[in-house]
Write a protein that holds these residues in place. Sequence first.
Motif, PDB file in Angstrom:
ATOM      1  N   VAL A  14       1.371  -1.050   0.331  1.00 33.97           N
ATOM      2  CA  VAL A  14       0.362   0.622   0.324  1.00 33.97           C
ATOM      3  C   VAL A  14       1.054   1.525   0.387  1.00 33.97           C
ATOM      4  CG1 VAL A  14      -2.173  -0.757   0.948  1.00 33.97           C
ATOM      5  CG2 VAL A  14       0.039  -0.297   2.515  1.00 33.97           C
ATOM      6  N   CYS A  21      -0.250   8.190   9.595  1.00 37.20           N
ATOM      7  CA  CYS A  21      -0.350   6.789   9.698  1.00 37.20           C
ATOM      8  C   CYS A  21       0.721   6.267  10.379  1.00 37.20           C
ATOM      9  CB  CYS A  21      -0.385   7.149   8.330  1.00 37.20           C
ATOM     10  SG  CYS A  21      -0.547   5.472   8.114  1.00 37.20           S
ATOM     11  N   ARG A  40      -2.435   0.137  -3.049  1.00 34.39           N
ATOM     12  CA  ARG A  40      -3.753   0.720  -3.306  1.00 34.39           C
ATOM     13  C   ARG A  40      -2.827   1.765  -2.283  1.00 34.39           C
ATOM     14  NH1 ARG A  40      -5.502  -1.594   1.351  1.00 34.39           N
ATOM     15  NH2 ARG A  40      -4.931  -3.259   1.792  1.00 34.39           N
ATOM     16  N   CYS A  42      -3.221   3.381   2.021  1.00 35.15           N
ATOM     17  CA  CYS A  42      -3.383   2.532   2.976  1.00 35.15           C
ATOM     18  C   CYS A  42      -4.914   2.439   3.649  1.00 35.15           C
ATOM     19  CB  CYS A  42      -2.261   2.568   3.928  1.00 35.15           C
ATOM     20  SG  CYS A  42      -2.286   2.861   5.513  1.00 35.15           S
ATOM     21  N   ASP A  43      -4.927   1.199   4.356  1.00 35.52           N
ATOM     22  CA  ASP A  43      -6.556   1.366   4.540  1.00 35.52           C
ATOM     23  C   ASP A  43      -6.737   3.009   6.215  1.00 35.52           C
ATOM     24  OD1 ASP A  43      -8.089  -0.266   3.196  1.00 35.52           O
ATOM     25  OD2 ASP A  43      -7.337  -1.940   4.874  1.00 35.52           O
ATOM     26  N   GLU A  44      -5.299   2.370   7.083  1.00 36.20           N
ATOM     27  CA  GLU A  44      -5.453   3.267   8.095  1.00 36.20           C
ATOM     28  C   GLU A  44      -5.182   4.850   7.419  1.00 36.20           C
ATOM     29  OE1 GLU A  44      -1.958   2.455  10.864  1.00 36.20           O
ATOM     30  OE2 GLU A  44      -2.584   4.300  11.825  1.00 36.20           O
ATOM     31  N   LYS A  46      -7.109   6.009   4.869  1.00 38.22           N
ATOM     32  CA  LYS A  46      -8.181   6.654   4.434  1.00 38.22           C
ATOM     33  C   LYS A  46      -8.486   6.264   6.059  1.00 38.22           C
ATOM     34  CE  LYS A  46      -9.130   2.506   0.722  1.00 38.22           C
ATOM     35  NZ  LYS A  46      -9.385   1.631   0.485  1.00 38.22           N
ATOM     36  N   ASP A  47      -8.439   5.947   6.936  1.00 36.80           N
ATOM     37  CA  ASP A  47      -9.396   6.505   7.770  1.00 36.80           C
ATOM     38  C   ASP A  47      -8.923   7.564   8.864  1.00 36.80           C
ATOM     39  OD1 ASP A  47     -10.656   3.677   8.634  1.00 36.80           O
ATOM     40  OD2 ASP A  47      -9.356   3.159   9.435  1.00 36.80           O
TER      41      ASP A  47
END
Length: 51
Positions: A14, A21, A40, A42-44, A46-47
């Motif tokens: 990612v 982050c 893509r 990173c989910d963190e 995104k949050d």
Amino acid sequence: MGIKNPWHSVKQPVYHNHSECNTGNNIEKENWRSGTGGKRLCDECKDWARK
Ligand SMILES: [Zn+2]
């Protein structure tokens, strides 16, 4: 603080773009690269963008 220019680690699938982050901030210098690397987000990160 907040959204920055994207960066990534060659060791991770990612990229990161948020200054808060943890994963993004813990990338070792030798693995750090500027840009998305075609990965893509990173989910963190995104949050964080939603907070
Ligand atoms: Zn991240």
